[in-house]
Design an enzyme around this catalytic site. Sequence first.
Site, PDB file in Angstrom:
ATOM      1  N   CYS A  10      44.714  -3.621-110.327  1.00  0.00           N
ATOM      2  CA  CYS A  10      44.173  -4.631-111.227  1.00  0.00           C
ATOM      3  C   CYS A  10      43.083  -5.404-110.494  1.00  0.00           C
ATOM      4  CB  CYS A  10      45.322  -5.548-111.658  1.00  0.00           C
ATOM      5  SG  CYS A  10      44.782  -7.114-112.328  1.00  0.00           S
ATOM      6  N   TYR A  37      55.699 -33.889-109.104  1.00  0.00           N
ATOM      7  CA  TYR A  37      55.650 -32.474-109.454  1.00  0.00           C
ATOM      8  C   TYR A  37      55.181 -31.720-108.202  1.00  0.00           C
ATOM      9  CZ  TYR A  37      55.365 -34.646-114.117  1.00  0.00           C
ATOM     10  OH  TYR A  37      55.576 -35.412-115.241  1.00  0.00           O
ATOM     11  N   ASP A  89      50.799 -33.578-110.621  1.00  0.00           N
ATOM     12  CA  ASP A  89      50.387 -32.183-110.843  1.00  0.00           C
ATOM     13  C   ASP A  89      51.394 -31.499-111.761  1.00  0.00           C
ATOM     14  OD1 ASP A  89      49.289 -29.675-110.628  1.00  0.00           O
ATOM     15  OD2 ASP A  89      49.743 -29.392-108.506  1.00  0.00           O
ATOM     16  N   CYS A 114      46.614 -28.002-114.973  1.00  0.00           N
ATOM     17  CA  CYS A 114      46.237 -26.614-115.280  1.00  0.00           C
ATOM     18  C   CYS A 114      46.076 -26.434-116.787  1.00  0.00           C
ATOM     19  CB  CYS A 114      47.279 -25.653-114.721  1.00  0.00           C
ATOM     20  SG  CYS A 114      48.941 -26.016-115.277  1.00  0.00           S
TER      21      CYS A 114
END
Length: 385
Positions: free
Chosen positions: A91, A244, A314, A341
């Site tokens: 990949c 986190y 986070d 994210c």
Amino acid sequence: MNNAKPNRCPVYKKCGGCQLDTSYPEQLRFKQGKTERLLKRFCRVEPIIGMETPFHYRNKVQAAFYTNRSGKIISGVYQSGTHHVTGIDSCMIEDETADSIIVGVRKLLPSFKLTTYNEDTHKGFLRHVLVRRGFQTNEIMLVLVTGTPVFPSKNNFVRAIREKFPAITTIVQNVNNLNTNLVLGEKQTVLYGKGYIEDILCGCRFRISPKSFYQINPVQTEVLYGKAMEFAHLKGNETVLDTYSGIGTIGIVAAKQGAGRVIGVELNGDAVRDAISNAKLNKLQNIRFYKGDAGDFMETCADENERCDVVFMDPPRAGSSEQFLRALIKMSPKRVVYISCNPETMARDLDFLTKHSHYRVQKIQPVDMFPHTAHIECVALLCGE
Ligand code: SAH
């Protein structure tokens, strides 16, 4: 910057791992545009920092195993919405050594008469294979996820794998017999080595266990953490919260940069254990990690009038919670560095913070952690006015 348009991946449509097959500069323009649409109402969005070489960056690779109707073993990814596995041997975004180990495991199975797990009948053996590589240390972890704890010819199989891939530093069997989308189950046994790998980020050393979260793009993680530290503007002696915290990477880098005291909180017990040993590994005494929900932890800190200067947050894709954000406002640190994210939940949380407090967003920096996918990572700085 690499301008080349990648050769179109033959399984682009079936795999679903990548969502963008345009040229890399076009991908960056798309991500910049999306980030601005979501976040520019808070503050100017800095130009996204892309990768020099946006290929083979994924240090964690996992493959599902499956036997097709003609009895051939396939390893790869589930076609979206089905239980059929699309075979993938290599990949464009995955670590190449990890890919070759997965193919090697697959080729070894028949000579040991090892079967693959069938999700419908709950029979068979090998369900997934997960490989993690430390980019800087080259330590490699192989996790064999099996449907049953019984491992026929275990020792001989492990020996054969190690002979074929001497670079592997640890092998773990993880048992997952549940009807679940999660790859890893509860129970695991170390078959060879330490049961974890170590990697180096921003000059610090980190132990990573199979179930702990670790950023999947180490090259860009250094860029991201570099920006987070720049935004935190540590002068020394600050009290810093790393919420986190995963295996404690951000808190440990902050402690190395002179923070006076660091307190981390994380929900996953394995990650907290890693974080505690990582503090020792980096010879840091001024750092503590707690296991728990970040919102509950913040609320307790706020109720007990704990004070702190900088909070790093986070959260996972779902973003933070109102409980966390209310407690954060109450604690009123000088700086909040929010790493996200998912710009959608980041926008929601920034909305809450700016509406309910004196905090204003001073900087927003997108970093491309996930080339060829639609995912966007951002770091934002909030200060009180
Ligand atoms: N800061 C770390 C980890 C970020 S990923 C790094 O950069 O590597 C997000 C982390 O939040 C994961 O480790 C996850 O286990 C943890 N998490 C998820 N929900 C949580 C909650 N409610 N409270 C505390 N931690 C949580």
